[in-house]
Design an enzyme around this catalytic site. Structure first.
Site, PDB file in Angstrom:
ATOM      1  N   ASP A 582      12.573   3.923  -0.910  1.00 33.11           N
ATOM      2  CA  ASP A 582      13.057   2.965  -1.521  1.00 33.11           C
ATOM      3  C   ASP A 582      12.898   3.345  -3.005  1.00 33.11           C
ATOM      4  OD1 ASP A 582      14.196   1.439   0.247  1.00 33.11           O
ATOM      5  OD2 ASP A 582      13.427  -0.322  -0.242  1.00 33.11           O
ATOM      6  N   HIS A 640       9.394   8.147   4.043  1.00 33.01           N
ATOM      7  CA  HIS A 640       9.635   8.215   5.331  1.00 33.01           C
ATOM      8  C   HIS A 640      10.177   9.655   5.455  1.00 33.01           C
ATOM      9  CE1 HIS A 640      10.078   4.335   7.387  1.00 33.01           C
ATOM     10  NE2 HIS A 640       9.885   3.830   6.073  1.00 33.01           N
ATOM     11  N   SER A 742       4.510   5.490  -7.827  1.00 33.72           N
ATOM     12  CA  SER A 742       4.304   6.741  -7.367  1.00 33.72           C
ATOM     13  C   SER A 742       5.556   7.652  -7.080  1.00 33.72           C
ATOM     14  CB  SER A 742       3.351   6.694  -6.276  1.00 33.72           C
ATOM     15  OG  SER A 742       3.566   5.581  -5.303  1.00 33.72           O
TER      16      SER A 742
END
Length: 781
Positions: A582, A640, A742
């Site tokens: 996301d 992911h 990040s």
């Protein structure tokens, strides 16, 4: 401007010597002579085409575009006087026999400069006219004539039949006598370059549409008045994706009547989830006040406007705080935002088929003065004058007059309607008004629909990004700790060299460590509820209830029911590349292009990113496809795998903790190459080749964990740790960050991945795209 690639390091002396030897034995046979000059060392870059499965084109029939990348140099000779002196090098670039010269910036006191510059030449039949590109390196001198340091001439491809890019290559420099130039260290001097060939540059502007939307702002009802004395001076600001439109402002009224229209090219499939945003503003001497915001769903427009029906509605205006991330809320259903009046609007759609049949007829009827059934150059000139269009007629004809007969026929006009520059232009708005209304009502400016690109400012605490799903330009508030680190880095009273010193590193490290320690304490769990409320997080997607997390960091690195809330895009197609997080995303066909407008680090190269002791074969990735996936504090902070394969290399690099905020990335601070980070290299096999995931820590994010996949029971157990040799699956969890923002960087081998057009368009406007993890971002070619 333009690149990320290998630079010389002490660990690769042998490979550098082998590379120079390769050029001395192979490229030497390709020397060539230019008329009127001695023969310099020549290198052929015409044999690096990849096997593209696309129609082959005759380049002479199209507007060709050649992009020349000047990346960096190594082992340049020293020209300045003094024991510690170096040189101030820059490069002059000349494409073919053109009298025009391009020039890079000057890098002060450096023998291994990084320019990251790119230059573009574009015209019909360009490739067949150009034999070579000349690169000349000079040392800048303020007091005397600049010193010549070396040159090279590189042969070009005169007849590419497909779009392609050459490999990034080191080319040796020679002097005026054609002798190799050597640096102060005795090693051969070289410059690193790359070419990109675009056979038909006009193809790059095609933007398909299914309808033309006529959107009319009619009037306001019960608009809120913020003035102490008198009434407001309201106007409407409308946003559709990255296009913006403003009505005129009306004096002293709470019942304004505008009756102004915008014409927008829309696509029923690609824009089905878009939201058209309307803000009523109060014109003021200082900053304009917001009087209310409302939204119109594109899906409702497509549904209500079938069969040429007119859709009329009152848009409810609400007070919406600017500090909220607008991509995460449905404001019209949220009663916490007070109603501030209504906006009466009217929407009509015209299908592309109807436009193709009728638009040219309307154009000819209006502007064909000599009744010959086409629009010639003189008639276009008169059209521009009548509509007050500030556009060069010759440039217009060179772009849209495909057969060069100085006339626009029906097919050429239909092609023009698909041009993205035309669609966002004042000309398109005026001509659509003629077509759909029959006249302009004498007011040439009132229909203007103009595209804009938002520029980040280091003084702004709000960043604009584009929500991929809704098309809205949403606002992201910069947290106070990020703002503090930005001020530390960019305070104009500090010298930049001092800023990037151990002092700044130490301050940011201590600040991050202190905050991280406090977030691991049991009492930090009391902050979870406030964080959820502040960012309006949907906790239904979590494996655990918020009260079950023992610390704030445990909650921050929370797992998610991704199969339900973030389903994998195209689960049966392993060639589809998915978003790693996301995030707010930027991506480029070549990593060289990422430094043109976005990454401004003065030492941003692939070897610096990988570190001096890396096991990565950087040559394999030079010029490869590149992704920046930036996570904000409110995002799901696990990432992911974008593609499946086998993990063949994991490296961890210590470093600083600069903020990864785009305000910092757009400044000359080497954030990615200096921050603490990890490298995860994946062997994907087949057409995909290999991929690198760079895990970038940032301010407040001093720790991360690498995972192979989720546990069998993620409600009870932590994810499975990653080890070299593990086989990983596309879409599986790959790691997690602790507290703060990040970034994940992805790098693929060159010419392996094609990214989706909507993301690329946003990048061209320097706007990040708000993405969801496991959503499609591109496909292996």
């Amino acid at each position: 401007m333009g690149s990320l690639c290998c630079v010389e390091g002490q660990s690769n002396d042998n490979s550098e010597a082998q590379e120079e030897a390769k050029y001395n034995t192979t490229a030497g046979s390709k020397q060539h002579t230019r008329t009127g000059s001695k023969s310099p060392y020549g290198v052929d870059m015409t044999d690096n085409k990849d096997d593209y499965a696309e129609q082959k084109l005759n380049p002479d029939e199209y507007v060709n575009r050649m992009t020349v990348y000047v990346v960096q140099a190594r082992n340049l000779p020293k020209y300045d006087v003094g024991p510690n002196a170096k040189s101030d090098p820059y490069v002059k670039v000349r494409i073919g026999k053109s009298k025009n010269e391009f020039r890079t910036g000057t890098i002060r006191r450096e023998l291994n400069p990084v320019w990251n510059d790119s230059f573009v030449e574009e015209r019909q039949g360009l490739f067949s006219e150009v034999d070579d590109v000349t690169f000349e390196v000079f040392d800048h001198d303020k007091l005397s004539k600049d010193d010549f340091m070396g040159q090279c001439i590189v042969k070009t491809d005169k007849s590419p039949s497909v779009h392609y890019s050459t490999a990034v290559q080191w080319v040796p420099l020679v002097d005026k006598k054609n002798e190799p130039v050597k640096g102060q260290n005795g090693k051969p001097a070289a410059i690193q370059i790359k070419f990109k060939y675009t056979v038909n540059a006009e193809d790059m502007n095609i933007r398909y549409y299914t309808h033309v939307m006529e959107f009319t702002v009619k009037r306001g009802k019960n608009i809120r008045n913020k003035e102490w004395i008198g009434k407001s001076d309201p106007y409407v600001k409308m946003e559709w994706g990255a296009q913006s439109y403003e009505t005129r402002y009306l004096n002293n009224t709470t019942e304004p009547v505008w009756n102004e229209s915008a014409f927008i090219f829309v696509h029923e499939k690609y824009h089905s989830k878009y939201q058209l945003k309307l803000c009523v503003m109060d014109k003021d001497i200082n900053a304009d006040d917001q009087l209310g915001t409302g939204y119109v769903a594109a899906s409702e427009v497509f549904d209500k406007c079938k069969d040429n029906q007119t859709f009329s509605l009152d848009v409810n205006l609400r007070a919406i705080p600017v500090s909220l991330d607008r991509g995460l809320l449905d404001f019209q259903k949220n009663e916490q935002f007070k109603a501030w009046g209504d906006l009466e609007v009217e929407v009509k759609l015209k299908t592309k088929d109807d436009v193709d049949k009728e638009f040219y007829e309307a154009l000819v009827k209006t502007f064909d003065k000599n009744n010959d059934g086409v629009i010639d150059k003189n008639e276009v000139t008169e059209m521009f004058a009548e509509l007050k269009i500030p556009k060069n007629v010759d440039e217009f004809f060179s772009k849209f007059d495909e057969n060069n007969d100085m006339k626009l026929d029906e097919n050429e006009v239909i092609s023009m309607l698909q041009d993205s520059d035309f669609q966002g232009s004042e000309l398109a708005t005026q001509l659509m008004a003629i077509y759909l209304r029959g006249d302009l009502g004498g007011d040439y400016g009132k229909h203007l629909m103009a595209g804009f690109s938002h520029k980040h400012s280091s003084t702004s605490k709000v960043i604009k990004i584009k929500d991929r799903e809704t098309g809205l330009l949403v606002q992201e508030f910069v947290p106070s700790y990020v703002w503090y680190s930005l001020k530390l880095i960019y305070d104009v009273k500090l010298n930049r060299a001092m800023i990037q010193s151990k002092v700044a590193h130490k301050i940011l490290y201590q600040m991050s460590k202190k905050r991280g320690t406090s977030m691991d304490a049991p009492k930090s769990s009391s902050e979870i509820a406030g964080f959820i409320k502040q960012h309006n997080l949907d906790t239904r997607s979590l494996y655990k209830k918020p009260e079950q997390f023992k610390t704030f960091n445990d909650f921050f690195a929370r797992g998610m029911k991704v199969e339900e809330y973030r389903p994998l895009a195209y689960p049966d197609d392993e060639a589809v590349v998915v978003s790693p997080a996301d995030c707010r995303m930027m991506c480029w066909e070549s990593i060289l292009d990422s430094t043109k407008f976005w990454i401004k680090g003065s030492k941003f190269t692939l070897e610096n990113l990988c570190g001096p002791n890396t096991k990565v074969d950087v040559k394999k990735y030079n010029g490869g496809s590149f992704v920046i996936a930036r996570l904000a504090p409110q995002d799901y902070h696990r990432w992911h795998y974008p593609i499946g394969g086998k993990v063949i290399n994991v490296e961890k690099i210590d470093g600083a903790l600069y903020t990864v905020n785009p305000i910092a990335i757009n400044k000359p601070v080497d954030v990615y190459t200096q921050n603490k980070r990890a490298i995860v290299e994946i062997e994907c096999g087949g057409k995909t080749g290999n991929c690198i995931m760079f895990v970038i820590a940032a301010t407040m994010v001093g720790s991360y964990r690498l995972h192979r996949s989720d546990a069998e029971d993620p409600t009870k157990n932590d994810p499975i740790p990653l080890q070299v040799g593990d086989t990983i699956k596309r879409g599986d969890v790959a790691g997690e960050f602790r507290f703060g923002g990040s970034t994940i960087l992805l790098l693929f081998e060159p010419n392996k991945v094609k990214f989706d057009d909507d993301i690329i368009r946003n990048v061209e406007q320097q706007i990040e795209t708000l993405m969801q993890v496991r959503d499609r971002i591109g496909r292996v070619q």
